[in-house]
Design a protein around this motif. Structure first.
Motif: not given
Length: 357
Positions: A149-172
């Motif tokens: 939004d140029p008028e308010t000089r703000t950004l709309r940010v999408r933040h994606v989070v995943l627990k390490r306990a969910r992905l860690g075993p697959l990476l291992a």
């Protein structure tokens, strides 16, 4: 139960330096305007799809030979690494792309000031720990800008989070199967993934620099320019100091030219009698003497040099001192027995200025 390990101060310092370096690179890339690289939709020979939390299944798609082959595995199986290795076959090395179902992630949309963009990763990490029960070191995360939004000089940010306990075993399991994850994307399908890579931990600069030939060349050219600028600055400093020395010498000579002749003659005599420094004479003696000979005392006067040596025999020591810079032929003054050899007192006259050795 084993107590958790406490990181050493050295490890903490290295982690802090590494984080500061990556944050600085992120800010520099943002200021240079280098483009981020989309890696979430790049094709991969092996693709692994991780389903929603209630779905324990893991889908493996093999596109290496001929038509696609799809395998359905149990993500919680003890032999998951062996099953993935069997699908990989005997081919050495390789990478696999991981796609995570959005239902397995914690996804939020934030309105943040545009000025936070160079430090977006740190801002999101602080906000995550303040507003949610998650800690930054317990999750994989990435972000992207949805709008501005140029008028308010703000950004709309999408933040994606995943627990390490969910992905860690697959990476291992991938590591156990001899595979490296190229990217961990998030989306309902391969052609509908978000522009994120959970392995980047929110660092957008380094993956872009490593995956883009143009950006990498620009970074290398910037580094070479900085090295050249540093070397040029050092040469400029050396030239400036040399010019200052010459200017001081010229000023001293000009100031001395107005003195009475007697004072100038005295200064010239003092300059003519001035010999080399004591440290330089010690270095010359040490370099001239052979290993069995050691110098115990040194006395420097206007007449010359007097040395007390400990040597196995006198001829070898005299021969070694015969070519000492700035002094004439050595003269043996005194010889007395000593433990391990002989104690010699040798005198070397000063060579006149301009005389040949």
């Amino acid at each position: 139960m084993r107590a958790p390990s406490v990181p050493s101060p050295a490890q903490g310092l290295l982690a802090s330096v590494g984080a500061s370096l990556r944050q600085g690179i992120d800010a520099a890339v943002h200021l240079l305007g280098l483009a981020a690289i989309r890696t979430d939709r790049e094709p991969a020979p092996l693709t692994l799809r991780l389903g929603a939390p209630h779905d324990p299944g893991l889908t493996v798609i093999d596109r290496r030979d001929g038509p696609d082959r799809t395998y359905r595995l149990d993500s919680g199986a003890d032999d998951l690494a062996d099953r993935i290795a069997a699908i990989r076959g005997g081919r050495p090395g390789g990478c696999a792309k991981v796609i995570v179902d959005p239902a397995a992630c914690f996804i939020r949309t934030l309105e943040l000031p545009s000025a936070a963009l160079p430090r977006m990763r740190a801002v999101l990490a602080q906000e995550l720990e303040a507003a949610t029960p998650f800690r930054a070191d317990q999750v994989f995360s990435d972000w992207y800008v949805e709008g501005e939004d140029p008028e308010t000089r703000t950004l709309r940010v999408r933040h994606v989070v995943l627990k390490r306990a969910r992905l860690g075993p697959l990476l291992a399991a991938l590591a156990g199967a001899g595979l490296k994850p190229s990217v961990v994307a998030v989306g309902p399908a391969e052609d509908r993934t978000m522009p994120v890579d959970l392995l980047s931990s929110g660092h957008h600069a380094l993956p872009g620099l490593l995956r883009s030939t143009g950006n990498l060349a620009l970074a290398a050219a910037t580094g070479l320019f900085l090295v050249g600028a540093f070397l040029g600055l050092r040469q400029h400093q050396a030239a400036t100091l040399a010019a200052l020395d010459d200017a001081f010498a010229t000023a001293r000579r000009a100031a001395a030219s107005g003195l009475p002749p007697a004072v100038q003659a005295g200064a010239a005599a003092i300059q003519a009698e001035r010999g080399p420094s004591l440290a330089r004479v010690w270095d010359s003696v040490a370099a001239a003497l052979p290993d069995p000979v050691s110098a115990q005392t040194l006395r420097l006067s206007a007449a010359g040099l007097e040395l007390t040596l400990l040597a196995p025999d006198a001829p070898a020591a005299l021969a070694a001192l015969a070519h000492l810079p700035g002094f004439g032929t050595p003269e043996l003054r005194q010889v007395s027995p000593a433990e391990g050899g002989q104690r010699l007192v040798v005198a070397l006259p000063r060579r006149a200025a301009g005389a040949r050795p």
